[in-house]
Design an enzyme around this catalytic site. Structure first.
Site, PDB file in Angstrom:
ATOM      1  N   GLU A  84       0.907  -1.088  -0.031  1.00 45.79           N
ATOM      2  CA  GLU A  84       0.069  -0.135  -0.074  1.00 45.79           C
ATOM      3  C   GLU A  84       0.953   1.336   0.125  1.00 45.79           C
ATOM      4  O   GLU A  84       0.436   2.069   0.448  1.00 45.79           O
ATOM      5  CB  GLU A  84      -0.880   0.143   1.395  1.00 45.79           C
ATOM      6  CG  GLU A  84      -2.126  -1.008   1.063  1.00 45.79           C
ATOM      7  CD  GLU A  84      -3.160  -0.857   2.196  1.00 45.79           C
ATOM      8  OE1 GLU A  84      -4.370  -0.698   1.776  1.00 45.79           O
ATOM      9  OE2 GLU A  84      -2.808  -0.959   3.201  1.00 45.79           O
ATOM     10  N   HIS A 103      -0.289   4.721   8.414  1.00 43.52           N
ATOM     11  CA  HIS A 103      -1.435   3.630   8.259  1.00 43.52           C
ATOM     12  C   HIS A 103      -1.285   2.653   9.210  1.00 43.52           C
ATOM     13  O   HIS A 103      -0.083   1.907   9.354  1.00 43.52           O
ATOM     14  CB  HIS A 103      -1.267   3.041   6.601  1.00 43.52           C
ATOM     15  CG  HIS A 103      -2.325   2.065   6.451  1.00 43.52           C
ATOM     16  ND1 HIS A 103      -3.602   2.418   6.562  1.00 43.52           N
ATOM     17  CD2 HIS A 103      -2.396   0.955   5.873  1.00 43.52           C
ATOM     18  CE1 HIS A 103      -4.468   1.374   6.318  1.00 43.52           C
ATOM     19  NE2 HIS A 103      -3.673   0.323   5.693  1.00 43.52           N
ATOM     20  N   HIS A 105      -4.180  -0.365  11.521  1.00 44.73           N
ATOM     21  CA  HIS A 105      -5.048  -1.028  11.498  1.00 44.73           C
ATOM     22  C   HIS A 105      -5.660  -1.225  12.973  1.00 44.73           C
ATOM     23  O   HIS A 105      -6.069  -2.397  13.590  1.00 44.73           O
ATOM     24  CB  HIS A 105      -4.995  -2.500  11.077  1.00 44.73           C
ATOM     25  CG  HIS A 105      -4.461  -2.367   9.530  1.00 44.73           C
ATOM     26  ND1 HIS A 105      -4.411  -3.651   8.847  1.00 44.73           N
ATOM     27  CD2 HIS A 105      -4.567  -1.538   8.580  1.00 44.73           C
ATOM     28  CE1 HIS A 105      -4.162  -3.310   7.760  1.00 44.73           C
ATOM     29  NE2 HIS A 105      -4.269  -2.233   7.457  1.00 44.73           N
ATOM     30  N   HIS A 171     -11.285  -1.112   7.580  1.00 46.11           N
ATOM     31  CA  HIS A 171      -9.791  -1.350   7.017  1.00 46.11           C
ATOM     32  C   HIS A 171      -8.664  -0.823   8.243  1.00 46.11           C
ATOM     33  O   HIS A 171      -7.696  -1.508   8.519  1.00 46.11           O
ATOM     34  CB  HIS A 171      -9.428  -0.608   5.734  1.00 46.11           C
ATOM     35  CG  HIS A 171      -8.140  -0.774   4.887  1.00 46.11           C
ATOM     36  ND1 HIS A 171      -7.890  -0.341   3.902  1.00 46.11           N
ATOM     37  CD2 HIS A 171      -6.965  -1.339   5.675  1.00 46.11           C
ATOM     38  CE1 HIS A 171      -6.460  -0.451   3.781  1.00 46.11           C
ATOM     39  NE2 HIS A 171      -5.947  -0.990   4.595  1.00 46.11           N
TER      40      HIS A 171
END
Length: 246
Positions: A84, A103, A105, A171
């Site tokens: 990603e 990023h 989760h 996500h």
């Protein structure tokens, strides 16, 4: 935060460890990037002996060309960029004022997004930066996909707009900042908001935003308190649990 490539590599490694320590990521998922000169960024990459974010070391943080997506300091080809990576390249390209992209989760953020809960400022003094972040609005990207193409990343950037935090439906979260500490702490704030929303609903109540006049009374305690001191706390907690880099 640190100066020079070596110092920035260490900052990224510590940021990854803090995220794992606080439950924002599991096993090998999640990454951080920091912009550097020459159209490049330092990116937490995966090496031949990958052990997960809680074990990130500075060598896992590689120089990546933002145009090509290729690692520039790994002639042996031992490291791979995150799948990603477009999350990072697209946000850094669209927002020249952003220096760091995270990023992660966080499970509570994922659950809250799946339940359709908007992250409102339901508390005030409990976590003032989180309250201000929620009051400013935390958008939601409606697609639960792996953002591995420029086209998917462009959709995500459109959802982010001018916000500094974005929930990815089912996500995780993307946050931005001027330094690693800023972006990681912002991800923690989103996690706190999601966790408190879920707890209120688990207690049988419906979360409601605090009144505007209460929001107006929340002071900005300054970066020395909200960032430097808080970041030192998280780094000290790593050391205490034997998860630091020293």
């Amino acid at each position: 935060m640190s100066d020079g490539l070596d110092g920035l590599r260490r900052d990224v490694a510590l940021g990854c460890r803090v995220m794992a320590h606080r439950g924002l990521v599991e096993n090998i998922l999640g990454h951080i990037s920091v912009r550097i000169e020459g159209g490049r960024a330092l990116v937490r990459s995966r090496g031949p002996r990958e052990r997960g974010l809680q074990f990130t070391v500075p060598d896992d943080v590689r120089v990546v060309d933002l145009d090509t997506g290729e690692i520039a300091d790994d002639p042996a080809g031992d490291y791979a960029v995150p799948s990603e990576l477009p999350i990072h390249t697209s946000v850094l390209a669209a927002h020249p004022d952003v220096e760091c992209v995270v990023h992660a989760h966080p499970p509570d953020v994922v659950v809250a997004s799946l339940a359709g809960f908007a992250l409102e400022p339901i508390f005030g003094a409990y976590d003032i930066p989180a309250a201000h972040l929620a009051a400013a609005g935390i958008p939601v990207h409606p697609r639960s996909v792996l953002i591995r193409t420029d086209e998917l990343a462009a959709e995500m950037v459109a959802s982010l707009g001018d916000a500094s935090a974005l929930v990815l439906q089912g996500h995780g979260v993307v946050t931005t900042g001027a330094e690693v500490a800023d972006a990681v702490l912002r991800a923690l704030q989103v996690d706190t908001l999601a966790r408190m929303h879920l707890r209120v609903r688990a207690a049988g109540a419906t979360p409601e935003a605090i009144p505007e006049n209460d929001l107006a009374e929340l002071p900005d305690l300054g970066s020395a308190f909200n960032r430097e001191t808080l970041w030192r706390h998280h780094l000290a907690a790593l050391e205490q649990d034997g998860r630091g880099l020293s």
